[in-house]
Design a protein around this motif. Sequence first.
Motif, PDB file in Angstrom:
ATOM      1  N   ALA A 292     -10.032  -5.411   1.696  1.00  9.25           N
ATOM      2  CA  ALA A 292      -9.511  -4.107   1.281  1.00  9.25           C
ATOM      3  C   ALA A 292      -9.521  -3.978  -0.233  1.00  9.25           C
ATOM      4  N   ALA A 293      -9.192  -5.051  -0.943  1.00 11.83           N
ATOM      5  CA  ALA A 293      -9.200  -4.994  -2.406  1.00 11.83           C
ATOM      6  C   ALA A 293     -10.616  -4.782  -2.935  1.00 11.83           C
TER       7      ALA A 293
ATOM      8  N   PRO B  30      -9.269   4.681  -4.724  1.00 12.01           N
ATOM      9  CA  PRO B  30      -7.900   5.181  -4.897  1.00 12.01           C
ATOM     10  C   PRO B  30      -7.136   4.356  -5.931  1.00 12.01           C
ATOM     11  N   ALA B  31      -6.597   5.038  -6.928  1.00 15.69           N
ATOM     12  CA  ALA B  31      -5.929   4.340  -8.026  1.00 15.69           C
ATOM     13  C   ALA B  31      -4.668   3.633  -7.567  1.00 15.69           C
ATOM     14  N   ALA B  32      -3.887   4.280  -6.677  1.00 15.71           N
ATOM     15  CA  ALA B  32      -2.637   3.672  -6.232  1.00 15.71           C
ATOM     16  C   ALA B  32      -2.902   2.384  -5.451  1.00 15.71           C
ATOM     17  N   LEU B  33      -3.853   2.427  -4.537  1.00 14.74           N
ATOM     18  CA  LEU B  33      -4.170   1.224  -3.775  1.00 14.74           C
ATOM     19  C   LEU B  33      -4.777   0.139  -4.652  1.00 14.74           C
ATOM     20  N   ASP B  34      -5.553   0.565  -5.651  1.00 13.60           N
ATOM     21  CA  ASP B  34      -6.133  -0.411  -6.571  1.00 13.60           C
ATOM     22  C   ASP B  34      -5.041  -1.136  -7.341  1.00 13.60           C
TER      23      ASP B  34
ATOM     24  N   LEU C  88      -1.244  -5.996  -7.961  1.00 14.00           N
ATOM     25  CA  LEU C  88       0.123  -6.502  -7.858  1.00 14.00           C
ATOM     26  C   LEU C  88       0.230  -7.539  -6.741  1.00 14.00           C
ATOM     27  N   LEU C  89      -0.390  -7.252  -5.615  1.00 20.75           N
ATOM     28  CA  LEU C  89      -0.363  -8.191  -4.508  1.00 20.75           C
ATOM     29  C   LEU C  89      -1.061  -9.495  -4.873  1.00 20.75           C
TER      30      LEU C  89
END
Length: 823
Positions: free
Chosen positions: A285-286, A295-299, A304-305
């Motif tokens: 997914a990354a 998508p900026a938020a998921l990126d 962070l993860l």
Amino acid sequence: MERAQERLGEQGTGGYAPGPVDLELLVHGVGGTTPEEMLGDPRTVRVAGDDTAALFRRAEDASETGPRGGPVQEAYVWCNLTSGDAGRALWLVLLPFMVVNLAHWMRPAAPARPRTVRLYGLLVRLAALSLTVLLVAAACEVALDLVAWQCAGVRTCAQRHFWLAFLTPDAAEGSGVRRWAELLGTSGGWWAQPGRRLALAAVVPGALVLLLWYLSHRTWSAYESHRPLVQEADRDHEADPGPDAEDSALARPGFWYGRRLVARLRAAHTAVGLLTVAAALATPAARFDHRPGGPAALDALSWLLTVLLLAVAGTAVAVVCRRGRDEHRLDRELDRRLVRLLPLGALGLLLLAVLYTGWSRPGWRSVGRLPADPAFGGLMLAQGALVVVLGAVAWGLYRRGADHRAPAEERRGVEERRVPGEEDSASDSHRPPTGMHGLGGPATTLLACALGGVMSGGVAQRVADWLDGTGATLPGPPVLLTWQASMIPPLLAVLLALAVRLAVGTVRLARTERDRVRREHPGEPEDPSRTRAIAHTRAMAVLTDRAPLVLVVLSAATLVLGGGALAGGLVSGKTPDGAARGAADAVDAVDAVRIVAEVSQGLGSWLVGLGFLLFVTWGRRAYKDRGARRTVGILWDVGTFWPRAAHPFAPPCYAERAVPDLTWRMATWTEATGGRLVLSGHSQGSVLAAAAAWQLSPSTRARIALLTYGSPLERLYGRWFPAHFGPAALAGLHRDIACWNNLYRRTDPIGGPVRLPADGHPPVDQPPLRDPLAYGRTPEHPLPGPILGHSDYQADPVFARVRAHLLTRLHPELPAPREEPPG
């Protein structure tokens, strides 16, 4: 039975004991036995213990408190610690964990090198941690890549496996598949997105990690939580271990109490396993989110993860690196916050990874295979580097120990160490080097890593073949795993050649032994078949001493083939048959190379799959068959004697229960009765007996006689675990204990002489026992006697004479027993 336990309990606590009692405490060997067989009486009673491990006596001896014709026999039955529960047979699947744990204890003896010893243990623990990562990564490869990513993403593959129907949008067009999807309420394709398929498949490796945690926690409560006996002399030793602590590590109070270390390792390995699942889940997914225009938020969440995963992984590795085992004291502390918070933190990150990966991503399609080759390649490189460094450290320890060896011991050869009255026989003339000159631990670590890699590759390839019936629909597992599975046929060919060589050597040795057998029975009518049987048994017994040769050949072949698999996978980027096909086309060669590669690749996966099924079938059979359960128990007895100092998911150490049991019994009995005690151990029981004797205080140890028979103390443990059972340690036990005799046979494949110098004391080893007791028919033996080998030592008349001699050698002026208080 209850009255017998009460009477014996009074004696064991220093109560009523009107006269001194002679006691023989029997400890059985590998495979287990019954108290009726040990005591030679069908009427036995349990006088102490539980259903797991207990002490038994004959019914007529249960209340024995005074002198009698011979010593009272008491049998310690511990077989249920290893083979009583048939479900434990399934732990054979985790064989690599047990093997790497053995490597921790195979370090060479090196006095005055504590830092190097700690470095050796650290390297083995890191190699054990890599095996946990490898096992979980292989489960992720099967569940996430092969099932959820590849098969569920291809309509034709999903149609062959109806249980994958609801994961594929196009698959809902078929009538049967549509009905299955509608029953699940997923006909709209909600689970069809790749991220959600991966999140659902992560349940399998996550459940595997939690299962391992549960098994380790359950066995930890049953084994590692039994506190050893701590006597006053032990408390003094606890404060000052002394300069000779290296020679008597098994005498340290905390040696058989690994509760704290196993808890710490369990927390770290559980966390690393869960983090491996989270990383395998979030990485695809990354990669999709990092693309331009993603998508900026998921990126941002992916970065962070990643940071959180690295931080918790670093903490877990730091816990593994930290020395948590302190043998010089009884460490009763437990890092409760660490043990709880570390796995819970990793579990929280896994749930966060599930949420992140399962988030809706329109336009994401599962194509090809997941990018797992770099991960498996890096893991294999890291394991190779650890083994190389471990080999250098072990060699340094071995050389350091050789430099500090006493000159007299260096000059002592086989001729000087031969037992008086012992002739040159097969077991002496072919004595192997001790422990591969210190490299036994690194070689065992290499085999554990190779075993884990081969099992991972073979299972992945077998699952891929099962999912892809045509062989052309799915890309299959990572090429590196396929290369590892393909190395099995060449490795088996090497082992077959070694087996042929050993067989030829055994035949030649048997011919030599025939002449020796004839010379040992002059004047008796010769029976050629009897002579061949005795000679063959002696020659077969020598195969145990060929273990260093087998390990050298196996580790060398593994190193070469493993390096070839890694190079082939990384350089070609293709499976073995694909690489061979391209090489044959490039040089215009015949198809022989391609055919060999294809056969090796297919046969390798089938062999691993067959081996895995045999393990599972063997475990299931153990539920119903006592004989099969005993066979599995033998493997446990040999492989799980040592504490879990490297891997918490290895089968538990039964000695952490058995040694305290024996120590408590001997200490309380000698204090209460003042009688003489002979500790009698057969085979693996002799190892337990020696370990228990080491745990006694010096004053109690000096009142104990030790009788070992069929003992692997020097032949196996002394050579492969020299830091704990080497000549210095056994010589120290000989000095501290009141008296010690050892019996063995030339036909015994396990037991052998202890080979300790007398040093002014009576020799430990007796001359080898006759086996069989009579060559032909005699008035005393009118029927042909069996060749006993490793069994029935008590049937030999020498056994009773040696035991009686030990009792007479015990100090006659023992402290008088306490009298019963008046009133």
